[in-house]
Design a protein around this motif. Sequence first.
Motif, PDB file in Angstrom:
ATOM      1  N   GLU A  81       8.491  -5.686   5.455  1.00 16.32           N
ATOM      2  CA  GLU A  81       9.799  -5.442   4.838  1.00 16.32           C
ATOM      3  C   GLU A  81       9.670  -4.350   3.791  1.00 16.32           C
ATOM      4  OE1 GLU A  81      11.830  -8.882   3.135  1.00 16.32           O
ATOM      5  OE2 GLU A  81      12.979  -7.545   1.823  1.00 16.32           O
ATOM      6  N   VAL A  82      10.637  -3.440   3.782  1.00 17.14           N
ATOM      7  CA  VAL A  82      10.691  -2.413   2.740  1.00 17.14           C
ATOM      8  C   VAL A  82      12.134  -2.365   2.251  1.00 17.14           C
ATOM      9  CG1 VAL A  82      10.417   0.033   2.186  1.00 17.14           C
ATOM     10  CG2 VAL A  82       8.827  -1.061   3.794  1.00 17.14           C
ATOM     11  N   THR A  83      12.408  -2.925   1.085  1.00 17.64           N
ATOM     12  CA  THR A  83      13.748  -2.927   0.516  1.00 17.64           C
ATOM     13  C   THR A  83      13.681  -2.190  -0.816  1.00 17.64           C
ATOM     14  OG1 THR A  83      14.143  -5.087   1.544  1.00 17.64           O
ATOM     15  CG2 THR A  83      15.733  -4.376  -0.107  1.00 17.64           C
ATOM     16  N   GLU A  84      13.955  -0.895  -0.761  1.00 21.33           N
ATOM     17  CA  GLU A  84      13.866  -0.067  -1.955  1.00 21.33           C
ATOM     18  C   GLU A  84      15.057  -0.353  -2.879  1.00 21.33           C
ATOM     19  OE1 GLU A  84      13.689   4.077  -1.029  1.00 21.33           O
ATOM     20  OE2 GLU A  84      13.424   4.670  -3.109  1.00 21.33           O
ATOM     21  N   PRO A  85      14.845  -0.535  -4.169  1.00 23.21           N
ATOM     22  CA  PRO A  85      13.570  -0.564  -4.908  1.00 23.21           C
ATOM     23  C   PRO A  85      13.179  -1.991  -5.313  1.00 23.21           C
ATOM     24  CG  PRO A  85      15.353  -0.163  -6.436  1.00 23.21           C
ATOM     25  CD  PRO A  85      15.987  -0.551  -5.096  1.00 23.21           C
ATOM     26  N   GLU A  86      13.497  -2.973  -4.447  1.00 23.54           N
ATOM     27  CA  GLU A  86      13.346  -4.373  -4.843  1.00 23.54           C
ATOM     28  C   GLU A  86      12.096  -5.081  -4.336  1.00 23.54           C
ATOM     29  OE1 GLU A  86      16.846  -6.484  -3.550  1.00 23.54           O
ATOM     30  OE2 GLU A  86      18.067  -4.786  -4.247  1.00 23.54           O
ATOM     31  N   ARG A  87      11.749  -4.801  -3.052  1.00 22.94           N
ATOM     32  CA  ARG A  87      10.727  -5.647  -2.459  1.00 22.94           C
ATOM     33  C   ARG A  87       9.933  -4.922  -1.390  1.00 22.94           C
ATOM     34  NH1 ARG A  87      13.579  -9.872  -2.145  1.00 22.94           N
ATOM     35  NH2 ARG A  87      14.439  -9.388  -0.110  1.00 22.94           N
ATOM     36  N   LEU A  88       8.618  -5.194  -1.379  1.00 24.18           N
ATOM     37  CA  LEU A  88       7.716  -4.715  -0.327  1.00 24.18           C
ATOM     38  C   LEU A  88       6.954  -5.923   0.192  1.00 24.18           C
ATOM     39  CD1 LEU A  88       6.013  -1.652  -2.083  1.00 24.18           C
ATOM     40  CD2 LEU A  88       7.627  -1.530  -0.174  1.00 24.18           C
ATOM     41  N   ILE A  89       6.908  -6.068   1.514  1.00 25.57           N
ATOM     42  CA  ILE A  89       6.058  -7.120   2.082  1.00 25.57           C
ATOM     43  C   ILE A  89       5.172  -6.467   3.133  1.00 25.57           C
ATOM     44  CG2 ILE A  89       5.955  -9.337   3.315  1.00 25.57           C
ATOM     45  CD1 ILE A  89       8.756  -9.945   2.330  1.00 25.57           C
ATOM     46  N   TRP A  90       3.867  -6.700   3.026  1.00 22.34           N
ATOM     47  CA  TRP A  90       2.969  -6.188   4.047  1.00 22.34           C
ATOM     48  C   TRP A  90       1.941  -7.236   4.429  1.00 22.34           C
ATOM     49  CZ3 TRP A  90       2.318  -3.104  -0.721  1.00 22.34           C
ATOM     50  CH2 TRP A  90       1.182  -3.445  -1.439  1.00 22.34           C
ATOM     51  N   THR A  91       1.357  -7.055   5.638  1.00 18.71           N
ATOM     52  CA  THR A  91       0.332  -7.971   6.135  1.00 18.71           C
ATOM     53  C   THR A  91      -0.919  -7.172   6.467  1.00 18.71           C
ATOM     54  OG1 THR A  91       2.018  -9.430   7.073  1.00 18.71           O
ATOM     55  CG2 THR A  91      -0.219  -9.710   7.887  1.00 18.71           C
ATOM     56  N   ASP A  92      -2.047  -7.640   5.929  1.00 20.26           N
ATOM     57  CA  ASP A  92      -3.334  -7.004   6.194  1.00 20.26           C
ATOM     58  C   ASP A  92      -3.746  -7.282   7.636  1.00 20.26           C
ATOM     59  OD1 ASP A  92      -6.287  -6.726   6.366  1.00 20.26           O
ATOM     60  OD2 ASP A  92      -6.085  -6.230   4.248  1.00 20.26           O
ATOM     61  N   GLN A  93      -4.083  -6.218   8.381  1.00 19.59           N
ATOM     62  CA  GLN A  93      -4.378  -6.375   9.795  1.00 19.59           C
ATOM     63  C   GLN A  93      -5.732  -7.023  10.050  1.00 19.59           C
ATOM     64  OE1 GLN A  93      -1.791  -5.635  12.152  1.00 19.59           O
ATOM     65  NE2 GLN A  93      -1.058  -5.910  10.069  1.00 19.59           N
ATOM     66  N   ASP A  94      -6.638  -6.952   9.093  1.00 23.56           N
ATOM     67  CA  ASP A  94      -7.967  -7.547   9.284  1.00 23.56           C
ATOM     68  C   ASP A  94      -7.999  -9.011   8.863  1.00 23.56           C
ATOM     69  OD1 ASP A  94      -9.005  -5.116  10.144  1.00 23.56           O
ATOM     70  OD2 ASP A  94      -9.349  -4.461   8.075  1.00 23.56           O
ATOM     71  N   THR A  95      -7.347  -9.318   7.761  1.00 19.18           N
ATOM     72  CA  THR A  95      -7.491 -10.664   7.203  1.00 19.18           C
ATOM     73  C   THR A  95      -6.277 -11.550   7.442  1.00 19.18           C
ATOM     74  OG1 THR A  95      -6.506 -10.043   5.085  1.00 19.18           O
ATOM     75  CG2 THR A  95      -8.878  -9.706   5.320  1.00 19.18           C
ATOM     76  N   GLY A  96      -5.136 -10.954   7.846  1.00 16.20           N
ATOM     77  CA  GLY A  96      -3.926 -11.754   8.015  1.00 16.20           C
ATOM     78  C   GLY A  96      -3.261 -12.078   6.681  1.00 16.20           C
ATOM     79  N   MET A  97      -3.826 -11.539   5.605  1.00 15.42           N
ATOM     80  CA  MET A  97      -3.275 -11.838   4.290  1.00 15.42           C
ATOM     81  C   MET A  97      -1.947 -11.103   4.081  1.00 15.42           C
ATOM     82  SD  MET A  97      -5.286 -11.733   0.740  1.00 15.42           S
ATOM     83  CE  MET A  97      -5.510  -9.966   0.731  1.00 15.42           C
ATOM     84  N   ARG A  98      -0.979 -11.844   3.571  1.00 17.17           N
ATOM     85  CA  ARG A  98       0.369 -11.296   3.392  1.00 17.17           C
ATOM     86  C   ARG A  98       0.635 -11.102   1.899  1.00 17.17           C
ATOM     87  NH1 ARG A  98       5.305 -11.825   6.734  1.00 17.17           N
ATOM     88  NH2 ARG A  98       7.063 -12.287   5.360  1.00 17.17           N
ATOM     89  N   THR A  99       1.111  -9.926   1.559  1.00 13.00           N
ATOM     90  CA  THR A  99       1.361  -9.599   0.158  1.00 13.00           C
ATOM     91  C   THR A  99       2.826  -9.243  -0.046  1.00 13.00           C
ATOM     92  OG1 THR A  99      -0.888  -8.733  -0.077  1.00 13.00           O
ATOM     93  CG2 THR A  99       0.715  -8.070  -1.758  1.00 13.00           C
ATOM     94  N   THR A 100       3.465  -9.919  -0.972  1.00 14.09           N
ATOM     95  CA  THR A 100       4.856  -9.626  -1.317  1.00 14.09           C
ATOM     96  C   THR A 100       4.905  -9.067  -2.732  1.00 14.09           C
ATOM     97  OG1 THR A 100       5.635 -11.449   0.068  1.00 14.09           O
ATOM     98  CG2 THR A 100       7.186 -10.608  -1.565  1.00 14.09           C
ATOM     99  N   SER A 101       5.468  -7.873  -2.878  1.00 19.29           N
ATOM    100  CA  SER A 101       5.632  -7.272  -4.200  1.00 19.29           C
ATOM    101  C   SER A 101       7.120  -7.271  -4.528  1.00 19.29           C
ATOM    102  CB  SER A 101       5.108  -5.831  -4.216  1.00 19.29           C
ATOM    103  OG  SER A 101       3.812  -5.769  -3.666  1.00 19.29           O
TER     104      SER A 101
END
Lengths: 155, 110
Positions: A81-101
């Motif tokens: 997800e990329v919602t400028e300028p409120e939120r970024l969500i990404w998933t690491d392709q190696d670890t499956g770890m999901r990060t929400t900013s």
Amino acid sequence: MNEPAPPSGELIFTRVFEAPRELVFACMTKPEHLTHFWGPAGVSTPIEHIRVDPRPGGVFEAVMVNDADGSQYRMRVIFDEVTEPERLIWTDQDTGMRTTSTFTDLGGSRTEVQIHQANVPEPMRRPEAQQGFLTSLDRFAVYLGALAAGPRDGG
Amino acid sequence: MNQLDATFTALADPTRRAIIARLATGDATVNELAAPFDMTLPGISKHLKVLERCGLISRTRRAQFRPCHLEWQGLDRAADWIEEARRVWAERFDQLDQHLRDIQREAASE
């Protein structure tokens, strides 16, 4: 400001910056800014090795170089997800770890950024499963606290 | 799945967390671990295999009792991951804070 770590496989990290939200968001999505801060202390992130395509399905890649020994670490995540300028969500392709900013405008050119990181393994990624996973981890935090307080029989 | 992923997956299950909590008070046999649960021995054994595979517990090979032992390092590794991630974000944001000051000062002086 930085709350204690929930001992649960999840990380929540919060920081307030003296800058407008649009600028802080731009820093997190543009190579010319990322190169100044992305690597932790003692680690450089050369601008020529940063690639950011801020849209759902887009890639965010960076090569981080250890200043001391030149060893390299490659990061590759995909934006969910990329919602400028409120939120970024990404998933690491190696670890499956999901990060929400999450970027919150506090007014007066101050911006709070909250990082929520969860090590969510592949089978748990469906939203309904993930909900259960995180709830379980919340409950586990209570357990872990109790275990840490109890006696250890020789390890 | 790496060992850390496997650890967090293992800990996501309430029965397995209860087993870990029980073992934190001392070693126990499969029968002792099964007692508080409405579960068959093969059912408990399945959970123990998951915990053993990710290194959270170990089982001695002696006799048929094979008591289960909690491997604290497994739990420590999970806690270490959180600490490491926290450190990276703290240092990254220290530098972002400095960078934001720099570019705003430059913009103001132009």
